[in-house]
Design a protein around this motif. Structure first.
Motif, PDB file in Angstrom:
ATOM      1  N   GLN B 573       0.826  -1.219   0.000  1.00  0.00           N
ATOM      2  CA  GLN B 573       0.000   0.000   0.000  1.00  0.00           C
ATOM      3  C   GLN B 573       0.856   1.264   0.000  1.00  0.00           C
ATOM      4  O   GLN B 573       0.337   2.370  -0.129  1.00  0.00           O
ATOM      5  CB  GLN B 573      -0.920   0.008   1.235  1.00  0.00           C
ATOM      6  CG  GLN B 573      -1.891  -1.157   1.268  1.00  0.00           C
ATOM      7  CD  GLN B 573      -2.588  -1.318   2.616  1.00  0.00           C
ATOM      8  OE1 GLN B 573      -2.230  -0.673   3.594  1.00  0.00           O
ATOM      9  NE2 GLN B 573      -3.575  -2.197   2.660  1.00  0.00           N
ATOM     10  N   MET B 604      -1.531   4.563   0.425  1.00  0.00           N
ATOM     11  CA  MET B 604      -2.825   4.713  -0.229  1.00  0.00           C
ATOM     12  C   MET B 604      -3.861   3.992   0.631  1.00  0.00           C
ATOM     13  O   MET B 604      -3.680   2.824   0.972  1.00  0.00           O
ATOM     14  CB  MET B 604      -2.751   4.088  -1.622  1.00  0.00           C
ATOM     15  CG  MET B 604      -3.930   4.398  -2.506  1.00  0.00           C
ATOM     16  SD  MET B 604      -3.600   3.784  -4.196  1.00  0.00           S
ATOM     17  CE  MET B 604      -5.240   3.955  -4.891  1.00  0.00           C
ATOM     18  N   PRO B 606      -8.248   3.630   1.607  1.00  0.00           N
ATOM     19  CA  PRO B 606      -9.636   4.022   1.328  1.00  0.00           C
ATOM     20  C   PRO B 606     -10.045   5.091   2.331  1.00  0.00           C
ATOM     21  O   PRO B 606      -9.608   5.061   3.486  1.00  0.00           O
ATOM     22  CB  PRO B 606     -10.430   2.731   1.514  1.00  0.00           C
ATOM     23  CG  PRO B 606      -9.560   1.833   2.308  1.00  0.00           C
ATOM     24  CD  PRO B 606      -8.145   2.271   2.131  1.00  0.00           C
ATOM     25  N   TRP B 610     -13.620  -0.203   4.795  1.00  0.00           N
ATOM     26  CA  TRP B 610     -14.332  -1.220   4.038  1.00  0.00           C
ATOM     27  C   TRP B 610     -14.837  -2.233   5.038  1.00  0.00           C
ATOM     28  O   TRP B 610     -14.074  -2.726   5.858  1.00  0.00           O
ATOM     29  CB  TRP B 610     -13.380  -1.920   3.063  1.00  0.00           C
ATOM     30  CG  TRP B 610     -13.169  -1.155   1.799  1.00  0.00           C
ATOM     31  CD1 TRP B 610     -12.882   0.164   1.686  1.00  0.00           C
ATOM     32  CD2 TRP B 610     -13.219  -1.677   0.474  1.00  0.00           C
ATOM     33  NE1 TRP B 610     -12.748   0.505   0.366  1.00  0.00           N
ATOM     34  CE2 TRP B 610     -12.945  -0.616  -0.405  1.00  0.00           C
ATOM     35  CE3 TRP B 610     -13.463  -2.947  -0.069  1.00  0.00           C
ATOM     36  CZ2 TRP B 610     -12.925  -0.774  -1.795  1.00  0.00           C
ATOM     37  CZ3 TRP B 610     -13.424  -3.103  -1.439  1.00  0.00           C
ATOM     38  CH2 TRP B 610     -13.168  -2.028  -2.297  1.00  0.00           C
ATOM     39  N   ALA B 611     -16.093  -2.535   4.946  1.00  0.00           N
ATOM     40  CA  ALA B 611     -16.610  -3.586   5.817  1.00  0.00           C
ATOM     41  C   ALA B 611     -16.278  -4.915   5.168  1.00  0.00           C
ATOM     42  O   ALA B 611     -15.122  -5.229   4.939  1.00  0.00           O
ATOM     43  CB  ALA B 611     -18.104  -3.396   6.006  1.00  0.00           C
ATOM     44  N   ASP B 612     -17.280  -5.660   4.832  1.00  0.00           N
ATOM     45  CA  ASP B 612     -17.050  -6.999   4.321  1.00  0.00           C
ATOM     46  C   ASP B 612     -16.888  -7.071   2.815  1.00  0.00           C
ATOM     47  O   ASP B 612     -16.445  -8.085   2.297  1.00  0.00           O
ATOM     48  CB  ASP B 612     -18.223  -7.893   4.720  1.00  0.00           C
ATOM     49  CG  ASP B 612     -18.039  -8.435   6.117  1.00  0.00           C
ATOM     50  OD1 ASP B 612     -16.900  -8.391   6.603  1.00  0.00           O
ATOM     51  OD2 ASP B 612     -19.016  -8.905   6.697  1.00  0.00           O
ATOM     52  N   GLU B 613     -17.275  -5.994   2.111  1.00  0.00           N
ATOM     53  CA  GLU B 613     -17.282  -6.122   0.658  1.00  0.00           C
ATOM     54  C   GLU B 613     -15.895  -6.393   0.126  1.00  0.00           C
ATOM     55  O   GLU B 613     -14.936  -5.747   0.497  1.00  0.00           O
ATOM     56  CB  GLU B 613     -17.785  -4.852  -0.041  1.00  0.00           C
ATOM     57  CG  GLU B 613     -19.012  -4.240   0.533  1.00  0.00           C
ATOM     58  CD  GLU B 613     -18.676  -3.063   1.428  1.00  0.00           C
ATOM     59  OE1 GLU B 613     -17.765  -3.194   2.275  1.00  0.00           O
ATOM     60  OE2 GLU B 613     -19.336  -2.038   1.291  1.00  0.00           O
ATOM     61  N   LEU B 614     -15.830  -7.315  -0.812  1.00  0.00           N
ATOM     62  CA  LEU B 614     -14.543  -7.619  -1.436  1.00  0.00           C
ATOM     63  C   LEU B 614     -14.295  -6.685  -2.618  1.00  0.00           C
ATOM     64  O   LEU B 614     -13.154  -6.342  -2.916  1.00  0.00           O
ATOM     65  CB  LEU B 614     -14.566  -9.089  -1.873  1.00  0.00           C
ATOM     66  CG  LEU B 614     -13.296  -9.766  -2.337  1.00  0.00           C
ATOM     67  CD1 LEU B 614     -12.120  -9.492  -1.419  1.00  0.00           C
ATOM     68  CD2 LEU B 614     -13.537 -11.275  -2.440  1.00  0.00           C
ATOM     69  N   TYR B 615     -15.387  -6.253  -3.277  1.00  0.00           N
ATOM     70  CA  TYR B 615     -15.271  -5.362  -4.443  1.00  0.00           C
ATOM     71  C   TYR B 615     -16.278  -4.234  -4.304  1.00  0.00           C
ATOM     72  O   TYR B 615     -17.414  -4.466  -3.912  1.00  0.00           O
ATOM     73  CB  TYR B 615     -15.534  -6.150  -5.744  1.00  0.00           C
ATOM     74  CG  TYR B 615     -14.626  -7.348  -5.869  1.00  0.00           C
ATOM     75  CD1 TYR B 615     -13.279  -7.190  -6.180  1.00  0.00           C
ATOM     76  CD2 TYR B 615     -15.099  -8.639  -5.635  1.00  0.00           C
ATOM     77  CE1 TYR B 615     -12.420  -8.278  -6.250  1.00  0.00           C
ATOM     78  CE2 TYR B 615     -14.246  -9.740  -5.711  1.00  0.00           C
ATOM     79  CZ  TYR B 615     -12.915  -9.551  -6.016  1.00  0.00           C
ATOM     80  OH  TYR B 615     -12.068 -10.627  -6.088  1.00  0.00           O
ATOM     81  N   ARG B 616     -15.843  -3.027  -4.628  1.00  0.00           N
ATOM     82  CA  ARG B 616     -16.755  -1.884  -4.574  1.00  0.00           C
ATOM     83  C   ARG B 616     -16.520  -0.969  -5.763  1.00  0.00           C
ATOM     84  O   ARG B 616     -15.389  -0.830  -6.244  1.00  0.00           O
ATOM     85  CB  ARG B 616     -16.505  -1.062  -3.296  1.00  0.00           C
ATOM     86  CG  ARG B 616     -17.101  -1.695  -2.069  1.00  0.00           C
ATOM     87  CD  ARG B 616     -16.712  -0.941  -0.817  1.00  0.00           C
ATOM     88  NE  ARG B 616     -17.244   0.426  -0.804  1.00  0.00           N
ATOM     89  CZ  ARG B 616     -17.244   1.184   0.277  1.00  0.00           C
ATOM     90  NH1 ARG B 616     -16.755   0.724   1.427  1.00  0.00           N
ATOM     91  NH2 ARG B 616     -17.722   2.412   0.231  1.00  0.00           N
ATOM     92  N   SER B 617     -17.587  -0.323  -6.193  1.00  0.00           N
ATOM     93  CA  SER B 617     -17.454   0.594  -7.320  1.00  0.00           C
ATOM     94  C   SER B 617     -17.381   2.043  -6.875  1.00  0.00           C
ATOM     95  O   SER B 617     -16.990   2.909  -7.629  1.00  0.00           O
ATOM     96  CB  SER B 617     -18.648   0.435  -8.269  1.00  0.00           C
ATOM     97  OG  SER B 617     -19.833   0.832  -7.617  1.00  0.00           O
ATOM     98  N   SER B 619     -15.758   3.473  -4.285  1.00  0.00           N
ATOM     99  CA  SER B 619     -14.795   3.734  -3.220  1.00  0.00           C
ATOM    100  C   SER B 619     -13.915   4.929  -3.532  1.00  0.00           C
ATOM    101  O   SER B 619     -13.518   5.162  -4.666  1.00  0.00           O
ATOM    102  CB  SER B 619     -13.925   2.501  -2.997  1.00  0.00           C
ATOM    103  OG  SER B 619     -13.096   2.263  -4.102  1.00  0.00           O
ATOM    104  N   TRP B 621     -10.330   6.911  -2.411  1.00  0.00           N
ATOM    105  CA  TRP B 621      -9.040   6.594  -1.814  1.00  0.00           C
ATOM    106  C   TRP B 621      -8.253   7.881  -1.663  1.00  0.00           C
ATOM    107  O   TRP B 621      -8.394   8.807  -2.457  1.00  0.00           O
ATOM    108  CB  TRP B 621      -8.276   5.619  -2.714  1.00  0.00           C
ATOM    109  CG  TRP B 621      -8.974   4.302  -2.847  1.00  0.00           C
ATOM    110  CD1 TRP B 621     -10.177   4.064  -3.452  1.00  0.00           C
ATOM    111  CD2 TRP B 621      -8.543   3.044  -2.332  1.00  0.00           C
ATOM    112  NE1 TRP B 621     -10.515   2.746  -3.350  1.00  0.00           N
ATOM    113  CE2 TRP B 621      -9.532   2.097  -2.670  1.00  0.00           C
ATOM    114  CE3 TRP B 621      -7.422   2.628  -1.615  1.00  0.00           C
ATOM    115  CZ2 TRP B 621      -9.418   0.757  -2.313  1.00  0.00           C
ATOM    116  CZ3 TRP B 621      -7.309   1.292  -1.269  1.00  0.00           C
ATOM    117  CH2 TRP B 621      -8.307   0.362  -1.609  1.00  0.00           C
ATOM    118  N   MET B 623      -4.281   9.592  -0.134  1.00  0.00           N
ATOM    119  CA  MET B 623      -2.915   9.322   0.266  1.00  0.00           C
ATOM    120  C   MET B 623      -2.675   9.922   1.646  1.00  0.00           C
ATOM    121  O   MET B 623      -3.087  11.052   1.920  1.00  0.00           O
ATOM    122  CB  MET B 623      -1.940   9.979  -0.713  1.00  0.00           C
ATOM    123  CG  MET B 623      -1.984   9.392  -2.090  1.00  0.00           C
ATOM    124  SD  MET B 623      -1.462   7.666  -2.110  1.00  0.00           S
ATOM    125  CE  MET B 623      -1.731   7.335  -3.867  1.00  0.00           C
TER     126      MET B 623
END
Lengths: 654, 654
Positions: B573, B604, B606, B610-617, B619, B621, B623
């Motif tokens: 990261q 870097m 978020p 992030w909770a449990d989601e593995l993929y998000r649209s 999000s 981020w 620095m």
């Protein structure tokens, strides 16, 4: 059948869909006929299957010896099951005659006591049930049971159903808690889910109890596989594998209720979970339900590729660790995503929660159909998310990865698994609970259900993948109140819904992700639903190191990828800016109106040629605009061999 | 000795260096004594070696059976060689007595005809030379020859030298073009380079010719390994490996002059190249020289890690493909980098070109000493450039990777290889050609050379790694003209040189990378050289996909890395801005003044959890500034288990 007394159920759903009908046609006209030829060793150049011969020899109809894998019988069973679904979907006397002929042979091959397995009958008579860890004996039984129940459901013919019931009765005399019975279970889960189907087909609770017994026994100590290994003098069928001693591989390292994490062989895990969810639904077993939920969450929230693929390593075709999702080394077996869909379907029986259908959709529209070529003749077993063909065959970590689909496999599990899933796809579109009809997938067709004991027909006209739309024509026997619950896909915040030509209304989903329309439905009323389908820039969880600082594109149900043929060599050099405009267009020759996505991105390049130096300290790099083209992942590798990647570096420059 | 008539040569170089003397002390006081205990099975808890027992049994001094690998003898030979170098560096009567005792046993174990190998003598008598592909018979001979020549050079004692000469004479009667002789060569190259040493020690050209014969025979068709496999009834010692049929593995897929690319087992390749370069130097064989140059370029320009490690995959401990350099899956065996240094040393005999010494330095200061812990008791076999301990043991692609050094290996090749290299390190510092003395490495010590037949002593006082400086006190027997050629390291554009207290002068290197000082040297004149050592931000070639858009830090000879203990979890990261200021400081407790580097980078993250989601649209981020700390790669894994990476993402934001 126990189902025939239900007051709420889906009776039938015949698919007519601009996208999926073509796949079902391929199964009917290409895959099932081709596999029949393969089972009969009539494919020139292909390794012989011998599977039909094995049954004929066991039936006394031919002379010869067993040939093939210990689980060779299951190829015949899976073919029968796919054929049964096709016949259920559309009666086909020619195919039915072939199936009846095969069933005659199978029944002749069955022993007097009900036992049915050509490998042990021909090759190791007397050693039945001596190596459950490795020999797939109950696994083969399970597939034959699935075939028997499917063919009975399709045709009402009982011959195979009765045969597999006799076999299951016999198995029940061999396994169980009672003194003198074996306390074992199969190395490869499958019979557990099949016995639930047999229970549904026959109403005989013995089969349900036997399924539960196998699940309950799994992972108990002392370990059954070790005990039987000692008992048979430590012989091994597959000494190069660790089926006996690597208990995690077969999910027998712990009792199923205590597992919590998805470990070991991915296909076995999801087949097991499918049966666990069945048992939870049938028996109300709260511990089993909790275990299902925990395993589901672990798979989906920590161990699943964005394509719905599961299994991060070739070794053991297995899961690895939370957030460990290498794209290039992925196993992501086609069969495992088929099994994940089985599991999702069972979870939807327990909880009407759109998250299960979302995963079903993800696996179906991406990994499952990536598993076959657009003409239905070639197949992927492994579905990587990133391929650099130049290193394949040289770097042996990629020995399982192919850059093009293959004709047939000696271990031919995936093609028939895809066949039987697609041939039965109608079963996955709707679920019914109480007086609600849930639309889980937007796949067109003619559905018949029973709600409050009365018949309801729904015709779905779907332009889901091309336009994000679907229309439902609802025809209850007579006007009646019930709920039509429309899934709001996870990629969509709200949908535009029109009921019976009224005003458009925008709906967000309820807490379970559905738009519930409850009313007195009159025959012929129509519902239209429309989803906007913007291109979505997906990121993965910050703990997924392999895709960190990368993005993937999704549009509607499809995950996209880039190929070398469109984007040039060196896909890892390309970057997608955070803010970019996407252009959507038709792809020539693509199935069912699938779109491609274009965007202006950039390629990172050194400002001067690098000669021979491998490492430099004084190098300057710049960005060069690059037109990027993304195609749906499932269509990759249909235009020759080249690089492919799902994930692309995100440019941090604005 | 043929060398004794040379008019130009390095006679001796005794190291006295603030950094390296400690390593040599560890070899003398820790590693060689420890390994002696190991060879005699006196290490509690360690797997027994039995290597000394094998020799005693073969010598008729003990009863018992052979135990160990087919190449167990070579552990004794490598230990003897390391001990010989230590004795050469500083006479040690106690150690010498132990060595003499071992040699007595070895000579008793030698057969009348000269044959010497305890595995075949004890376990497979009569089957000598029947399985060169797998059984390391000539490989073991080679290591014993190296030991014999080293001990003779150190002490003048001929007993082992005579024994290995008799063995080599016998081998010469077995192998060769003449009718009735075997046309074979060993699966694991080693004897080829050893026979050149034996030639140098004895002046007997037979040994040089035999070395050349083995090289020339390699890869000829029909393939020798296939022929002997048929001849012995297709038996295999290691059926799980492919030593017989995978010809690339042992570099026998093509004649050595035609290979061009570095393929197969990395250690075997560099041992072979070492002998090839020897033969090219001794015989002026232009084809052999061209092949050496081509293989060198392929290794160094396409297939070498920035740490000087080679071998990109565990399977076959092998090279993979050009520009395929995965940091996490790297094999980069310690022995392979030792062998690369052997090869570089031979290339420097052919061409006084600093590029060979640059690679020698890279391998030595990074991978070789990464191979041992700072206390000399634990070792890495594999030297990855990126480690995430959480997935080790779970993702089996990393089965070869360890996050901490191990005590001893059952295949104990690396620790004694490090011992013998470090114990003989003095041989790598200088080369002499005609009337020029080349300083290849800036390692302090007392050197004696012969130039134009007259003696020259040079004392080097090195503060190379701490301050980038070295001082030379030059003492010719009498005033004489010759050249002192100082290597300008590849990481440096120019150096500041002061000759005999005169003005400082800045020099760039000549076309071969040396600063040549030619003059009449008077006894006691001094030269000082000083290099600036800025932190260098390294990039790899744009075709290396694994490190694309990443950078690595180098300062002086050291490649740096980040560890979790300094930088927190999730090293992937972190990003390093293009323009950044580096702070250099001492590291507490680090050897010889090694520095650490600090810089302000960024992490870097978020912007929301992030909770449990593995993929998000959706999000976002951002620095976050992060203080980055880099330590020299060779010091990693001395402070517990944690993440490590050499390469870090480059931030493109300015």
């Amino acid at each position: 059948m126990s189902q025939s007394v239900a007051t709420h159920e889906v009776r039938k759903n015949q698919i007519q869909d601009p996208f999926w009908s073509e796949y079902i046609r391929l199964v009917r006209e290409v895959m099932v006929p081709y596999q029949w030829e393969a089972l009969n060793d009539r494919i020139p150049g292909a390794e012989p299957s011998h599977a039909i011969h094995n049954f004929k020899i066991a039936a006394g109809l031919e002379q010869g010896e067993f040939y093939g894998m210990v689980f060779q019988d299951s190829d015949v069973a899976k073919w029968l099951e796919a054929a049964a679904y096709l016949i259920e979907e559309k009666r086909d006397p020619v195919l039915e005659k072939v199936v009846d002929g095969v069933i005659d042979i199978i029944v002749k091959a069955q022993r007097e006591d009900g036992y049915l397995n050509t490998y042990f009958t021909l090759k190791e008579p007397g050693r039945e049930w001596s190596n459950l860890a490795e020999c797939h004996e109950l696994y083969c039984a399970g597939h034959m049971i699935e075939a028997g129940t499917a063919y009975y459901k399709a045709t009402g013919k009982r011959k195979l159903l009765d045969a597999v019931s006799r076999f299951a009765d016999y198995i029940d005399t061999v396994f169980g808690q009672e003194p003198g019975k074996l306390k074992g279970y199969d190395g490869h889960q499958e019979i557990e889910l099949a016995l639930v189907k047999l229970y549904h087909a026959t109403g005989n609770e013995k089969y349900l109890n036997l399924s539960r017994y196998f699940l309950d026994q799994r992972g108990e100590k002392p370990h059954y596989f070790e005990q039987e290994w000692e008992k048979r003098g430590r012989g091994l069928h597959f000494p190069q594998l660790s089926m006996v001693h690597d208990h995690q591989y077969s999910q027998s390292h712990l009792p199923v209720r205590e597992q919590g994490k998805a470990e070991g062989h991915a296909v076995r895990l999801v087949y097991m979970c499918t049966a666990m969810a069945d048992i939870a639904a049938e028996t109300g077993d709260a511990g089993m339900l909790a275990a299902c939920c925990e395993l589901w969450d672990n798979i989906v929230n920590k161990r699943m590729y964005i394509t719905g693929g599961i299994g991060s390593m070739e070794q053991g075709e297995s899961f690895t660790a939370d957030y460990d999702l290498p794209g290039d080394l992925a196993y992501a077996e086609t069969c495992a995503s088929v099994g994940l869909i089985f599991f999702a379907k069972r979870m939807l029986r327990l909880h009407q929660d759109s998250k299960y259908a979302d995963v079903m959709e993800r696996a179906l529209y991406n990994t499952v159909i990536s598993g076959m070529s657009l003409d239905g003749t070639k197949f992927f077993y492994v579905n990587p998310l990133e391929v650099y063909p130049e290193v394949l065959g040289k770097n042996k970590n990629y020995n399982h990865v192919k850059a093009e689909r293959q004709g047939w496999f000696s271990c031919a599990c995936c093609p028939p698994n895809v066949s039987r899933l697609l041939a039965s796809l109608g079963q996955y579109v709707y679920t019914v609970q109480d007086a609600s009809i849930y639309v889980q997938l937007y796949i067109g067709g003619q559905m018949e259900a029973v709600i409050n004991g009365a018949s309801v027909r729904i015709e779905q006209q779907s332009l889901y993948i091309s336009e994000g739309k679907s229309r439902f024509i609802i025809t209850p026997e007579q006007t009646s109140e019930f709920t039509l619950a429309l899934r709001l896909p996870e990629w969509c915040d709200q949908a535009e819904v029109t009921v019976d030509g009224g005003n458009k209304t925008y709906f967000a989903g309820d807490k379970n992700g559905y738009i519930e329309l409850t009313r007195e439905w009159k025959p012929g009323e129509e519902v239209e639903i429309s989803f906007s389908m913007p291109v979505q820039i997906m990121k993965s969880h910050p703990q997924v190191r392999q895709t960190f600082s990368k993005v993937a594109l999704q549009r509607g149900p499809f995950v996209y990828c880039m190929e070398q043929v469109d984007n040039g060599k060196g896909l890892y050099q390309l970057q997608l800016p955070r803010k970019t405009e996407f252009m959507i267009s038709e792809q020539m020759g693509s199935p069912g109106g699938v779109k491609v996505i274009r965007a202006i991105g950039q390629r990172m390049k050194p400002t001067e040629e690098w000669a021979d130096e491998l490492y430099r300290s004084d190098s300057l790099w710049s960005m060069e605009p690059a037109e990027l083209k993304f195609i749906p992942y499932f269509t990759w590798a249909n235009r020759g061999i080249g690089e492919m990647t799902v994930w692309i570096q995100e440019a941090t420059d604005e």
